[in-house]
Scaffold this motif. Structure first.
Motif, PDB file in Angstrom:
ATOM      1  N   ILE A  75       6.457  -4.684   4.710  1.00 49.52           N
ATOM      2  CA  ILE A  75       5.989  -3.660   5.668  1.00 49.52           C
ATOM      3  C   ILE A  75       7.381  -2.711   6.167  1.00 49.52           C
ATOM      4  O   ILE A  75       8.107  -3.256   6.555  1.00 49.52           O
ATOM      5  N   LYS A  76       6.919  -1.477   5.686  1.00 58.07           N
ATOM      6  CA  LYS A  76       8.072  -0.391   6.383  1.00 58.07           C
ATOM      7  C   LYS A  76       7.802   0.386   7.795  1.00 58.07           C
ATOM      8  O   LYS A  76       8.565   0.670   8.397  1.00 58.07           O
ATOM      9  N   GLU A  77       6.448   0.498   7.812  1.00 55.74           N
ATOM     10  CA  GLU A  77       5.946   1.002   9.170  1.00 55.74           C
ATOM     11  C   GLU A  77       4.718   0.668   9.406  1.00 55.74           C
ATOM     12  O   GLU A  77       3.989   0.204   8.405  1.00 55.74           O
ATOM     13  N   LEU A  78       4.230   0.718  10.750  1.00 54.65           N
ATOM     14  CA  LEU A  78       3.059   0.391  10.959  1.00 54.65           C
ATOM     15  C   LEU A  78       2.166   1.636  11.271  1.00 54.65           C
ATOM     16  O   LEU A  78       2.623   2.427  11.651  1.00 54.65           O
ATOM     17  N   PRO A  79       0.783   1.715  11.119  1.00 51.17           N
ATOM     18  CA  PRO A  79       0.048   2.838  11.242  1.00 51.17           C
ATOM     19  C   PRO A  79       0.128   3.454  12.619  1.00 51.17           C
ATOM     20  O   PRO A  79       0.115   2.887  13.601  1.00 51.17           O
TER      21      PRO A  79
ATOM     22  N   LYS B 112       1.659  -5.309   2.368  1.00 54.94           N
ATOM     23  CA  LYS B 112       2.544  -4.072   2.593  1.00 54.94           C
ATOM     24  C   LYS B 112       2.228  -3.336   3.576  1.00 54.94           C
ATOM     25  O   LYS B 112       2.914  -2.455   4.325  1.00 54.94           O
ATOM     26  N   GLU B 113       0.875  -3.280   3.834  1.00 52.67           N
ATOM     27  CA  GLU B 113       0.266  -2.336   5.127  1.00 52.67           C
ATOM     28  C   GLU B 113      -0.967  -3.008   5.594  1.00 52.67           C
ATOM     29  O   GLU B 113      -1.538  -4.006   4.912  1.00 52.67           O
TER      30      GLU B 113
ATOM     31  N   ARG C 141      -8.341  -0.458   8.982  1.00 56.37           N
ATOM     32  CA  ARG C 141      -7.973   0.686  10.043  1.00 56.37           C
ATOM     33  C   ARG C 141      -8.034  -0.052  11.393  1.00 56.37           C
ATOM     34  O   ARG C 141      -9.279  -0.572  11.910  1.00 56.37           O
TER      35      ARG C 141
ATOM     36  N   CYS D 155      10.280  -8.751   9.972  1.00 58.28           N
ATOM     37  CA  CYS D 155       9.661  -7.847   9.183  1.00 58.28           C
ATOM     38  C   CYS D 155      10.871  -6.974   8.708  1.00 58.28           C
ATOM     39  O   CYS D 155      10.894  -5.931   9.464  1.00 58.28           O
TER      40      CYS D 155
END
Length: 1031
Positions: A548-552, A525-526, A530, A569
């Protein structure tokens, strides 16, 4: 790779190595000395343990040095991004990202690391001198006595045919006699050592014209060392079915009654039980069926042989042919007597192995003097039964350039028979600096450093203490042993690939994998680590992670990253806004990210970008416009979406026409958008004109009043093979499709003003079209603008016509195999039935109107093998007088039948079923009025005493609240699936079916027979299941 990085550019350009000049200069002197003797060291390491240990130590230091110089380069890129204001714009606290950052501390830390590497290198150089390695200098070139040519492949094919012709004819005769005598299954193993050409030999037989004529079904299956019966069955059936029982049923259905030839190539299995289970399924084929297998192992051959006295042992290749292969690859003109003697010695070494001859020939083609040929001869071993051709292949590997050896060895990470994506492989090579970037334009034996962990992996691999640099994990579940393995190897890992779904555990160790160059993850999901821990990362594959809704945001500090794959995605909404600083990025895969709202700003700064598969033009401020594409030399696929937000001026700057390496282009407006200026979209589309070499074009939801000149000009787009027009509702004039001479696929959807396929043209001929899709064309009336003229499709194989109510005729297509019709009234459906469809193999009809009548000749047999009916009440007339079978007598060859949403069907059509003498698979869904048997006079149920569907093996019934009883089920059934039949009271009686033949029953109603007690699994089937599915 380290030698290149030692150069002074980091010091001169970025000043990141100030104070460390002395160490760098030592490395700059010492490394070339090692590289000069590395070839000699690798050769001696094969039989001197001390040298082998020295090479391992050298490799370890090289990896460490590579990491150190990567950190220097990263520092340089970080300083450059900081100077341009990256962290100020991100609003991130630099200290939070780099908590230990301090200029003095950085120099101190890196100075210690560099000093350690210098010390290790000096020790290695000292040991190197004691080993007495020599510098191998290449002999001066002399090309006067040899020439190369470019027709090797065709020549070798000819050699193979000539050299094996006599043996091929023997096997062909055996198969011919077997077919002629109509015998039971024949299994003939072809035995020979590695490299003898067993696969090539069987290919000659498999493709022989006489063989093609004798066998109704031919299949080729590469088995290799994993003799998985289910996988082999799937390969034969061209299926991806995961359920083991279903795969075996599919196999039996696919071959049942057919005379087949199946090749099982490269078999290693010695477990007789596995082979017997597969053979039991394969025995259901027609008389005269045969299986050819290739194997190196005579014991395997003895296990598999059936119907013949002995296996066929492939003979060694004759000397004259071996010599011809070497000479063809190495040179085209004969040289001196001395050269002929050397060639003969190579022939002797080959011992009749064509693969060894090819290996020698390829090696010799790069050598430019007789002295070099003699050196290779002196190092070569003779092929024999024990060693095979491994010594020669190792010699061939040793002859590769240093960077190519690394590329070759890296491939050991993939399991045997793994289908490698070439593009991804090249990107992984680049991620490890195996291919110098300056050589990249726009192309994009087991190594002890590579480990593959699969479901079948043994514990020795997980308990090994040797360093692992590249790891591929395809286990469905991982346990403590694997977690411990990953923890131990985390410090050395350079590649970590999870290429399959349902892989659990072990991800928590990723934070310790700080030297990764390549990373692929599924079902996350993420990002579980880091980005600051991934400074060295070049390849990141997160494709098909649906959650996954957004990347860091801090992924933008991956300054070394070359490939980012987030394709499919489907929940991804945005990309990090500071991606413009990722200046090493070459490939960005975003296709399938349909929820992506916009692209991050200033993507045009990524001047190395070659691949950008999906670009969304956003309506918000601060995102990239299409102008950012102006200076990007993109290749492959490009989908532009959100074109309603593009002005004509911006579209002109994209410069699509000069992006000649683009092959697939999709241009899409948002469906249902407001159009302010009628001609605006036409101007934008005109400005996005592609080059003439484009292969695929898709235009969606374009609402201009007409297409621009570049689409209607018959001289344009002459290389186009696929064209998709979707939702272009305002266009009255369309491209003249028949002038696209290589067009193979044409899909037209929701073109509201289209009235004919061939408009304003004198030609109605589509010379290359294979597939045609016409969907929701409300005004389409005819194929040609001139009424009475016919359009001709000589190669058309697949047609789908959905919701085209005014079209009254079908295309003239003599090779049509697959037809799908979806209409309100049965007009085209009745037309195709009356035409007797002599070439069709699959027919799908969906007709919602129930008033159509079918009056047809009953004395015709159709070649259909698969049919799907949705609605289509005319197939089941119920009023008196009721025809006995009608058109169903045509379907004696039908194998698969699906009936869906046919509310006129009240009783089982048993009289129709009697005609289906070849049917194997029957599926009935959502026929809401189906009750059971037809009522006899007096109100009692009339149960037919006739056996129907004698070859039926699979039955699926779904969602009938009304269904109370079944028709008489045949004993051939092996699979039954029932869902939603809550009122079903009678499944079968013991007189109706031989229960021991029912392998699997899924689902039951609360009223029907106790299936668990009446379903007896096949004793040979592993893990039998009697699942009760919800009704």
């Amino acid at each position: 790779m380290v030698k290149e990085k030692v150069s002074s550019y980091l010091l001169d350009q970025y000043k990141v190595m100030e104070g460390m000049e002395q160490q760098r200069e030592i490395l700059e002197r010492k490394l070339p000395a090692i590289l000069d003797v590395i070839e000699d060291a690798e050769e001696k390491g094969a039989f001197r343990p001390g040298v082998s240990a020295w090479l391992r130590a050298l490799k370890k230091v090289a990896y460490e040095a590579n990491d150190v110089f990567d950190e220097f380069k990263y520092e340089a890129l970080w300083r450059d991004a900081r100077k341009k204001g990256q962290f100020n714009m991100l609003g991130m606290d630099v200290v939070s990202l780099f908590p230990s950052y301090n200029l003095i501390m950085f120099r101190n830390k890196m100075g210690k690391k560099l000093q350690k590497i210098v010390g290790s290198i000096e020790v290695l150089v000292s040991e190197m001198n004691s080993f007495g390695f020599i510098h191998r200098q290449q002999a001066p070139p002399s090309n006067q006595w040899r020439q190369t040519d470019s027709i090797m492949a065709d020549s070798e094919k000819d050699i193979v045919r000539r050299s094996r012709d006599k043996e091929k004819n023997k096997i062909v005769k055996i198969l011919h006699d077997h077919v002629g005598c109509n015998r039971d299954l024949l299994v003939l193993p072809i035995v020979g050592m590695a490299g003898l050409g067993k696969t090539t030999f069987v290919q000659l037989i498999y493709n022989d014209p006489e063989i093609k004529n004798h066998f109704e079904l031919r299949r080729w299956c590469c088995v290799s060392d994993d003799f998985d019966v289910g996988n082999i069955a799937n390969s034969i059936c061209n299926s991806t079915e995961k359920d083991h029982e279903k795969t075996l049923q599919d196999l039996q259905e696919a071959i049942s009654g057919k005379r087949y030839l199946i090749v099982l190539d490269d078999v290693w299995n010695r477990e007789a039980d596995k082979w017997e289970k597969l053979k039991t399924c394969l025995k259901l084929g027609g008389k005269g069926s045969a299986i050819l297998t290739t194997t190196r192992d005579s014991q395997v051959a003895r296990i598999m042989i059936t119907g013949v006295v002995e296996a066929y042992n492939l003979e060694n290749l004759g000397e004259e042919y071996t010599k011809e292969i070497i000479q063809t690859r190495a040179f085209s003109l004969a040289g001196s007597d001395e050269l002929s003697e050397i060639v003969q010695k190579f022939v002797d070494s080959c011992q009749g192995s064509p693969l060894a001859a090819k290996a020698f020939g390829s090696m010799l083609s790069t050598k430019t003097s007789i002295l070099e040929w003699k050196n290779i001869l002196a190092k070569s071993d003779i092929c024999n039964e024990k060693t095979g051709i491994l010594p020669i292949l190792k010699l061939s590997y040793a002859d590769l350039p240093s960077h190519m050896k690394q590329c070759f060895a890296f491939c050991a990470i993939f399991p045997k028979d793994y289908e490698i994506n070439v593009e991804n492989l090249i990107q992984l090579w680049m991620a490890h600096d195996f291919i110098p970037l300056k050589e990249q334009y726009h192309f994009e034996t087991t190594s002890p450093e590579c480990t593959t962990i699969m479901d079948g992996s043994n514990h020795k691999e997980l308990l090994s203490n040797r360093p692992t640099y590249h790891l591929l994990v395809s286990r469905h579940r991982t346990g403590d042993l694997f977690d411990d393995f990953l923890r131990k190897q985390s410090a050395t890992l350079r590649t970590l690939l999870y290429p399959t779904r349902n892989t659990y555990g072990s991800i928590h160790h990723l934070s310790k994998c700080i030297s990764l160059r390549g990373l692929q993850l599924y079902e996350i999901k993420e990002l579980p680590i880091r980005p600051i821990k991934l400074k060295h990362l070049r390849y990141l594959n997160l494709s098909e992670n649906c959650d996954i809704k957004e990347l860091p945001e801090d992924i933008s500090i991956l300054y070394h990253l070359q490939t980012l794959n987030v394709s499919h995605c489907i929940s991804l909404r945005r990309l990090p806004k500071d991606m413009k600083y990722m200046t090493s990025l070459r490939h960005l895969y975003t296709n399938g990210c349909k929820n992506l709202e916009y692209m991050p700003p200033e993507l045009g700064h990524l001047t190395s970008l070659q691949t950008l598969t999906y670009f969304v033009v956003g309506a918000v401020s601060g995102c990239s416009t299409v102008r950012e594409l102006q200076n990007l030399n993109l290749c492959g696929e490009l989908e532009l979406r959100g074109l309603e937000n593009v002005s004509e001026a911006h579209a002109c700057t994209v410069n699509i026409e000069n992006k000649v390496k683009l092959t697939h282009l999709s241009l899409e407006w948002r469906n249902g958008h407001l159009v302010d200026e009628p001609d605006h979209q036409k101007k934008v589309l005109d400005a996005l004109k592609p080059h003439d070499g484009l292969l695929m074009l898709r235009i969606a939801f374009y609402e201009g009043s007409g297409f621009p000149t570049w689409m209607t000009d018959v001289s344009m787009l002459q290389n186009l093979s696929e064209l998709y027009l979707v939702g272009c509702s305002m266009c009255g004039e369309v491209p003249q499709f028949c002038h696209l001479n290589v067009l193979k696929v044409l899909c037209l959807t929701s073109l509201d003003k289209l009235t004919s396929l061939c408009s304003y043209t004198t030609s109605n001929f589509f010379p290359a079209l294979r597939e045609l899709q016409l969907n929701h064309l409300e005004r389409l009336e005819r194929w040609s603008v001139m009424e009475g003229e016919e359009a001709t499709f000589p190669l058309l194989e697949r047609v789908s016509i959905m919701k085209c109510p005014m079209l009254k005729s079908l295309p003239k297509a003599p090779k049509l195999r697959i037809l799908k019709l979806d209409e309100e009234k049965a007009e085209l459906s009745l037309l195709i039935l009356r035409s007797r469809f002599s070439s069709l193999s699959k027919l799908t009809l969906s007709v919602s109107d129930g008033n159509s009548a079918l009056e047809l000749d009953h004395n015709h047999e159709a070649p259909l093998s698969e049919m799907e009916l949705c609605g289509c009440a005319f197939f089941f007339p119920s009023g008196p007088p009721r025809p006995t079978a009608g058109i169903w007598k045509w379907f004696g060859q039908l194998v698969d039948l699906k009936i869906e949403s046919c509310d006129v069907l009240v009783y089982w059509p048993e009289e129709e079923f009697i005609c289906l003498v070849s049917l194997k698979n029957l599926s009935i869904e959502n026929c809401n009025n189906l009750i059971g048997h037809r009522q006899a006079s007096g109100g009692s149920t009339r149960v037919s005493s006739d056996q129907v569907l004698p070859y039926l093996t699979s039955l699926s019934i779904r969602q009938y609240e009304s269904l109370e009883e079944m028709f008489r089920l045949p004993p051939s059934l092996t699979s039954i699936f029932i869902r939603g039949c809550r009122n079903l009271q009678l499944m079968w009686s013991e007189d109706d079916i031989e229960l021991e033949n029912v392998i699997q029953v899924e689902g039951r109603s609360e009223h029907c027979n106790d299936l668990a007690s009446t379903s007896v699994p096949d004793q040979q089937s592993p893990s039998p299941r009697n699942n009760s599915l919800p009704c």
